[in-house]
Motif scaffolding. Structure first.
Motif, PDB file in Angstrom:
ATOM      1  N   UNK A 136       0.806  -1.220   0.000  1.00 10.25           N
ATOM      2  CA  UNK A 136       0.000   0.000   0.000  1.00 10.25           C
ATOM      3  C   UNK A 136       0.845   1.279   0.000  1.00 10.25           C
ATOM      4  N   UNK A 137       2.171   1.157  -0.097  1.00  3.03           N
ATOM      5  CA  UNK A 137       3.027   2.349  -0.061  1.00  3.03           C
ATOM      6  C   UNK A 137       2.671   3.352  -1.150  1.00  3.03           C
ATOM      7  N   UNK A 138       2.443   2.853  -2.350  1.00  6.60           N
ATOM      8  CA  UNK A 138       2.118   3.762  -3.457  1.00  6.60           C
ATOM      9  C   UNK A 138       0.814   4.490  -3.182  1.00  6.60           C
ATOM     10  N   UNK A 139      -0.172   3.792  -2.664  1.00  9.53           N
ATOM     11  CA  UNK A 139      -1.475   4.414  -2.424  1.00  9.53           C
ATOM     12  C   UNK A 139      -1.406   5.492  -1.346  1.00  9.53           C
ATOM     13  N   UNK A 140      -0.677   5.233  -0.268  1.00 10.16           N
ATOM     14  CA  UNK A 140      -0.591   6.270   0.773  1.00 10.16           C
ATOM     15  C   UNK A 140       0.207   7.462   0.257  1.00 10.16           C
ATOM     16  N   UNK A 141       1.176   7.215  -0.614  1.00 15.04           N
ATOM     17  CA  UNK A 141       1.942   8.330  -1.179  1.00 15.04           C
ATOM     18  C   UNK A 141       1.055   9.171  -2.098  1.00 15.04           C
ATOM     19  N   UNK A 273     -11.439  -5.278  -0.158  1.00  9.50           N
ATOM     20  CA  UNK A 273     -12.867  -5.116   0.073  1.00  9.50           C
ATOM     21  C   UNK A 273     -13.430  -3.946  -0.734  1.00  9.50           C
ATOM     22  N   UNK A 274     -12.618  -2.914  -0.916  1.00  5.89           N
ATOM     23  CA  UNK A 274     -13.084  -1.719  -1.634  1.00  5.89           C
ATOM     24  C   UNK A 274     -13.259  -1.986  -3.115  1.00  5.89           C
ATOM     25  N   UNK A 275     -12.417  -2.842  -3.660  1.00  8.93           N
ATOM     26  CA  UNK A 275     -12.505  -3.115  -5.086  1.00  8.93           C
ATOM     27  C   UNK A 275     -11.436  -2.360  -5.858  1.00  8.93           C
ATOM     28  N   UNK A 276     -11.849  -1.351  -6.635  1.00  8.88           N
ATOM     29  CA  UNK A 276     -10.887  -0.635  -7.473  1.00  8.88           C
ATOM     30  C   UNK A 276     -10.015   0.306  -6.634  1.00  8.88           C
ATOM     31  N   UNK A 277      -8.873   0.601  -7.179  1.00 10.07           N
ATOM     32  CA  UNK A 277      -7.986   1.565  -6.534  1.00 10.07           C
ATOM     33  C   UNK A 277      -8.673   2.924  -6.427  1.00 10.07           C
ATOM     34  N   UNK A 278      -9.425   3.292  -7.475  1.00  7.43           N
ATOM     35  CA  UNK A 278     -10.132   4.577  -7.466  1.00  7.43           C
ATOM     36  C   UNK A 278     -11.109   4.655  -6.301  1.00  7.43           C
ATOM     37  N   UNK A 279     -11.841   3.562  -6.059  1.00  4.19           N
ATOM     38  CA  UNK A 279     -12.800   3.542  -4.963  1.00  4.19           C
ATOM     39  C   UNK A 279     -12.086   3.652  -3.621  1.00  4.19           C
ATOM     40  N   UNK A 280     -10.985   2.918  -3.481  1.00  2.00           N
ATOM     41  CA  UNK A 280     -10.213   2.952  -2.235  1.00  2.00           C
ATOM     42  C   UNK A 280      -9.709   4.360  -1.946  1.00  2.00           C
ATOM     43  N   UNK A 281      -9.042   4.979  -2.931  1.00  2.00           N
ATOM     44  CA  UNK A 281      -8.415   6.286  -2.712  1.00  2.00           C
ATOM     45  C   UNK A 281      -9.450   7.400  -2.544  1.00  2.00           C
ATOM     46  N   UNK A 282     -10.522   7.351  -3.298  1.00  2.00           N
ATOM     47  CA  UNK A 282     -11.534   8.406  -3.164  1.00  2.00           C
ATOM     48  C   UNK A 282     -12.202   8.333  -1.788  1.00  2.00           C
ATOM     49  N   UNK A 283     -12.458   7.106  -1.299  1.00  2.00           N
ATOM     50  CA  UNK A 283     -13.005   6.962   0.051  1.00  2.00           C
ATOM     51  C   UNK A 283     -12.033   7.499   1.095  1.00  2.00           C
ATOM     52  N   UNK A 284     -10.759   7.100   0.944  1.00  2.00           N
ATOM     53  CA  UNK A 284      -9.743   7.509   1.917  1.00  2.00           C
ATOM     54  C   UNK A 284      -9.606   9.022   1.960  1.00  2.00           C
ATOM     55  N   UNK A 285      -9.589   9.644   0.799  1.00  2.00           N
ATOM     56  CA  UNK A 285      -9.417  11.095   0.737  1.00  2.00           C
ATOM     57  C   UNK A 285     -10.628  11.815   1.339  1.00  2.00           C
TER      58      UNK A 285
END
Length: 548
Positions: A136-141, A273-285
């Motif tokens: 998940x390093x790339x996603x948190x960055x 669980x979130x599915x796509x990277x877009x869904x994960x990052x948009x939720x997180x943001x």
């Protein structure tokens, strides 16, 4: 104290050169004199009397090595004629009595901090974005980058601008002018910060969480929980892949131990669980932004000095470390302990040879026994792979006078002052008692500061004789030079100069009090530590292998 040499302790049989000394110079001390047999560079040692092979050498009142060949009175001591030897240790051998320093000057002083619901007080207000696994390093960055500019935390990229100027000249065919282009330091720019009480979005990228031992995953979760619980942190967003060893339930269990009422906001998202990277990052943001609105409502308010937890660390040490900066912050530690605050002394490989003193200073036998067990387990693990604490000094340490680990350790231990030891903490254990705490970490600069912050330090006093830019994402790392030359040479990383102790202009006690005043300024947000200004966000968890 002489301006040219020093005998640190009455029981010592060597002197430390405070300036470069030449062979043939006459040294007078205590009604006696000797003639130097060799040139002795500043920070290095020379013998008070003739030493035969296997004779013990004493500094700071303890054995720090033994001669490997004859050393004449006034002869220089180095790796060519001295090898490591440390004093043995066992259980408590005597009762320790401590006389606290006078703290009347500081009794009514406060710092301006961020008060947390659990009673802790932060010296900064950060939001963390944490990967549970390196996947998940790339996603948190990406989350950090998304917030950085829009929230006004980005600083001018002066090096990018420098390359831009060079590229333009190259494209114009003016290669003869490239050598004349000078780097331009950053200029102040108007702040565009959206949240006035948030100091930054910090990410804790790492290479762990899976693929290693289960113990490493458990330790990582304990460390990350300590970072979230640190009072400098307003809350955290955690990203999990979903299949790693460092499971969500593990960090939730660790957080519940530190924060049973769940007072600090923590957002946890699982990519599988979130599915796509877009869904994960948009939720997180989105979730993080809403949490930042709440975190920004916390403002600095006065807090007593007993709410401070200060780490004690040295790195890039030299032959003056144990004479100036280390004992100075040791006195600062004593002042804080006397005021009811807490300090954390780490780096167990650099306590080799002073174990008995620290055991005797433990307030409880249980803590002393824990210290013995941790030290022996650590030492045995190092020896099992062909290493040992005696291999701790770096080439830079040796070059500047720290020629055995026992010499380095005897000086490093001065950071802990003279206060009783309240507790002894295994790695990734959060501080439990006020007072002086011993924390098991490697001597490695970043692994040590990473562990100290995870145990609750809001500020770390970091002494250095050679210079190092080490910092931390959460705690404010204050750099103190052991000598004036370093402070003048590297003003961009040095916050405080203790070289006036070496020159005789000030005492250890005077400088220790000045350091505490400086801590108050940093803790209140009125002064920025150089490591923070440089965005020196170093984070390396200790995998429980051998690291010195």
């Amino acid at each position: 104290m002489s301006n040219t040499f020093l005998k640190i302790h009455p029981a010592d049989n060597v002197f430390v050169a405070l300036t470069d000394l030449k062979a043939g110079e006459k040294i007078s001390y205590e009604g006696k004199s000797l003639v130097l047999k060799d040139d002795v560079n500043a920070k290095h040692k020379f013998a008070e009397n003739d030493l035969a092979p296997d004779d013990e050498v004493f500094m700071y009142g303890t054995v720090v090595g033994k001669a490997t060949q004859p050393i004449k009175q006034g002869g220089v001591i180095g790796t060519h004629n001295l090898k490591h030897k440390a004093a043995p240790y066992s259980g408590r051998t005597k009762t320790y009595q401590w006389t606290p320093p006078d703290v009347s000057t500081f009794r009514n002083k406060t710092f301006m901090g961020f008060h947390r619901a659990d009673g802790q007080v932060g010296t900064a207000n950060y939001w963390l974005v944490i990967p549970l696994v390196f996947c998940e390093n790339r996603n948190v960055e990406m989350i950090r980058q998304a917030f950085q500019d829009e929230l006004g935390f980005t600083k001018p990229d002066v090096y990018k601008n420098y390359v831009h100027d060079l590229v333009n000249l190259y494209r114009e065919g003016k290669t003869e002018k490239l050598a004349d282009v000078r780097f331009q330091p950053a200029t102040e720019v108007p702040s565009k910060r959206v949240f006035k009480n948030i100091d930054g979005i910090k990410v804790l990228t790492h290479q762990g969480g899976c693929g290693g031992t289960r113990q490493d995953a458990q330790t990582l979760c304990a460390l990350l929980a300590g970072y979230i619980h640190n009072p400098n942190v307003a809350g955290a967003t955690i990203l999990s892949l979903g299949c790693q060893n460092a499971e969500i339930k593990t960090i939730q269990e660790r957080l519940a131990t530190l924060d049973p009422k769940g007072l600090k906001p923590v957002i946890i998202l699982d990519q599988q669980q979130s599915g796509t990277e877009q869904e994960l990052l948009s939720q997180a943001i989105q979730k993080t932004f809403l949490a930042l609105i709440e975190a920004d409502k916390t403002e600095r308010k006065p807090a007593p000095l007993n709410k401070l937890v200060v780490g004690l660390k040295c790195g890039g040490s030299d032959g003056f470390s144990g004479i100036s900066a280390n004992p100075a912050i040791g006195h600062t530690s004593d002042l804080l302990v006397a005021l009811g605050g807490s300090t954390i002394l780490s780096e167990f490989p650099e306590l080799c040879g002073v174990e008995q003193e620290l055991i005797n200073r433990c307030e409880e036998d249980e803590a002393g026994n824990r210290f013995i067990q941790l030290m022996r387990t650590y030492s045995d693990a190092a020896e099992a792979v062909g290493s040992g604490f005696d291999m701790n000094p770096s080439p830079g340490n040796i070059k500047d006078g720290l020629i055995t680990d026992a010499i380095k350790s005897a000086g490093a231990a001065k950071k802990g002052g003279t206060a009783p030891v309240a507790d002894v903490l295994p790695y990734a254990t959060y501080i439990r008692k006020p007072g002086l705490n011993l924390l098991c970490t490697p001597g490695n600069d970043v692994e040590s500061t990473t562990g100290t912050t995870g145990s609750g330090a809001q500020i770390i006093l970091f002494t250095t004789g050679l210079g190092t830019p080490t910092g931390n994402p959460v705690s404010q790392v204050i750099k103190l030079s052991t000598n004036t030359r370093l402070a003048q040479k590297m003003p961009d990383i040095i916050d405080f100069n203790t070289g006036q102790i070496i020159s005789g202009e000030k005492t250890i006690e005077q400088v220790g009090e000045e350091i505490l005043d400086f801590i108050i300024e940093v803790a209140s947000g009125r002064t920025t530590a150089k490591s923070v200004a440089l965005n020196q966000d170093d984070f390396i968890p200790w995998k429980r292998g051998v690291s010195l």
